[in-house]
Design a protein around this motif. Sequence first.
Motif, PDB file in Angstrom:
ATOM      1  N   LEU A 244      45.129  40.648  50.534  1.00 51.97           N
ATOM      2  CA  LEU A 244      45.164  41.839  49.696  1.00 51.97           C
ATOM      3  C   LEU A 244      45.774  41.504  48.342  1.00 51.97           C
ATOM      4  O   LEU A 244      45.335  42.005  47.305  1.00 51.97           O
ATOM      5  CB  LEU A 244      45.990  42.953  50.353  1.00 51.97           C
ATOM      6  CG  LEU A 244      45.395  43.726  51.521  1.00 51.97           C
ATOM      7  CD1 LEU A 244      45.290  42.857  52.773  1.00 51.97           C
ATOM      8  CD2 LEU A 244      46.222  44.971  51.827  1.00 51.97           C
ATOM      9  N   ILE A 245      46.802  40.658  48.365  1.00 50.42           N
ATOM     10  CA  ILE A 245      47.516  40.236  47.159  1.00 50.42           C
ATOM     11  C   ILE A 245      47.788  38.745  47.271  1.00 50.42           C
ATOM     12  O   ILE A 245      48.257  38.269  48.314  1.00 50.42           O
ATOM     13  CB  ILE A 245      48.848  41.003  46.988  1.00 50.42           C
ATOM     14  CG1 ILE A 245      48.592  42.509  46.820  1.00 50.42           C
ATOM     15  CG2 ILE A 245      49.643  40.468  45.803  1.00 50.42           C
ATOM     16  CD1 ILE A 245      49.868  43.344  46.791  1.00 50.42           C
ATOM     17  N   GLU A 246      47.505  37.999  46.224  1.00 46.99           N
ATOM     18  CA  GLU A 246      47.804  36.571  46.187  1.00 46.99           C
ATOM     19  C   GLU A 246      49.180  36.339  45.574  1.00 46.99           C
ATOM     20  O   GLU A 246      49.630  37.096  44.716  1.00 46.99           O
ATOM     21  CB  GLU A 246      46.750  35.823  45.376  1.00 46.99           C
ATOM     22  CG  GLU A 246      45.485  35.527  46.163  1.00 46.99           C
ATOM     23  CD  GLU A 246      44.594  34.569  45.398  1.00 46.99           C
ATOM     24  OE1 GLU A 246      44.421  33.420  45.849  1.00 46.99           O
ATOM     25  OE2 GLU A 246      44.085  34.981  44.354  1.00 46.99           O
ATOM     26  N   GLU A 247      49.812  35.249  46.003  1.00 46.30           N
ATOM     27  CA  GLU A 247      51.135  34.912  45.479  1.00 46.30           C
ATOM     28  C   GLU A 247      51.080  34.547  43.993  1.00 46.30           C
ATOM     29  O   GLU A 247      52.000  34.855  43.250  1.00 46.30           O
ATOM     30  CB  GLU A 247      51.731  33.743  46.257  1.00 46.30           C
ATOM     31  CG  GLU A 247      52.113  34.061  47.687  1.00 46.30           C
ATOM     32  CD  GLU A 247      52.684  32.848  48.377  1.00 46.30           C
ATOM     33  OE1 GLU A 247      53.917  32.698  48.394  1.00 46.30           O
ATOM     34  OE2 GLU A 247      51.890  32.033  48.903  1.00 46.30           O
ATOM     35  N   ASP A 248      50.021  33.867  43.578  1.00 46.90           N
ATOM     36  CA  ASP A 248      50.003  33.306  42.231  1.00 46.90           C
ATOM     37  C   ASP A 248      49.147  34.116  41.259  1.00 46.90           C
ATOM     38  O   ASP A 248      48.770  33.623  40.212  1.00 46.90           O
ATOM     39  CB  ASP A 248      49.505  31.858  42.274  1.00 46.90           C
ATOM     40  CG  ASP A 248      48.103  31.758  42.872  1.00 46.90           C
ATOM     41  OD1 ASP A 248      47.589  32.779  43.382  1.00 46.90           O
ATOM     42  OD2 ASP A 248      47.525  30.661  42.833  1.00 46.90           O
ATOM     43  N   ARG A 249      48.850  35.362  41.614  1.00 44.72           N
ATOM     44  CA  ARG A 249      48.072  36.182  40.717  1.00 44.72           C
ATOM     45  C   ARG A 249      48.507  37.634  40.834  1.00 44.72           C
ATOM     46  O   ARG A 249      48.473  38.205  41.928  1.00 44.72           O
ATOM     47  CB  ARG A 249      46.579  36.060  41.032  1.00 44.72           C
ATOM     48  CG  ARG A 249      45.703  36.729  39.975  1.00 44.72           C
ATOM     49  CD  ARG A 249      44.234  36.403  40.182  1.00 44.72           C
ATOM     50  NE  ARG A 249      43.657  37.174  41.275  1.00 44.72           N
ATOM     51  CZ  ARG A 249      42.391  37.050  41.657  1.00 44.72           C
ATOM     52  NH1 ARG A 249      41.601  36.154  41.088  1.00 44.72           N
ATOM     53  NH2 ARG A 249      41.915  37.791  42.648  1.00 44.72           N
ATOM     54  N   PRO A 250      48.946  38.251  39.742  1.00 41.49           N
ATOM     55  CA  PRO A 250      49.374  39.652  39.826  1.00 41.49           C
ATOM     56  C   PRO A 250      48.199  40.553  40.162  1.00 41.49           C
ATOM     57  O   PRO A 250      47.079  40.350  39.695  1.00 41.49           O
ATOM     58  CB  PRO A 250      49.929  39.940  38.430  1.00 41.49           C
ATOM     59  CG  PRO A 250      49.268  38.934  37.541  1.00 41.49           C
ATOM     60  CD  PRO A 250      49.065  37.711  38.376  1.00 41.49           C
TER      61      PRO A 250
END
Length: 255
Positions: free
Chosen positions: A56-62
């Motif tokens: 759902l959310i990547e660590e390296d991309r807001p």
Amino acid sequence: MTLDYPALSHPPTGTHPCDRCLLRSNPAFLPVTIEELRVIESFRTGARTFEAGRLLIEEDRPSPLLYTIYSGWAFRFKTLSDGRRQILGFLLPGDFVGLQDEFAESHTHGVEAVTNVTVCCFARDRLWELFHAQPRLGYQITWLAAREEKMVDDNLVTAGRRNAAERVAMLLMHLYRRAERLGMARDGWVQFPFNQQHIADALGLSLVHTNKTLRRLQQLRLYKLDAGWLRILEPHALETLGDYFDRPLQPTPLI
């Protein structure tokens, strides 16, 4: 793993989709006024479904979006440069996801679906508008953030002071009680879609130690796992072992 956003499903016209949200009839959540519901609906941009294993959310991309989980299980995590992963917390229906990025100086965590997950989506850049239009909803979002902080505190105590058996007992009771509160229990069973690697990553244990501990507690007939479903056979014993004596979970805000 690369994040590939699924297609956005637009809310139907006419009656506000939030009016028909099944979660809002669940006693686990606080009621909202008609005006607050309309503001939430205006803040909502649609819904998405993520398949199990998708981010759902990547660590390296807001992420440009905030999410409320409508159905399914997910977890927040961080990984080290060598690939080791720490699961920070598990997410269930009603949880508000992605707020930490709003106040972080750098990227914080990723969020991964464990099962198929359906979410309601909200534009991050309209968050202040929501606070301004409905201060009570702003307070509720703050409350949700504070509750998340408390769970992180509890996880820190678990990782820092509880032994392996106590950690596993705490996690099993915590997830069972949260699912039970949402009405997800069926004849004493709740869905438990996690493998031993998930448990090891959440508790800071090796996979071998996790396996041995789970087997020992199951041999003591404290719990039972069957085809992805969990039943607590001796809740008092597990609560005592895990030092889990949380007060009854109260109704929470739902954005």
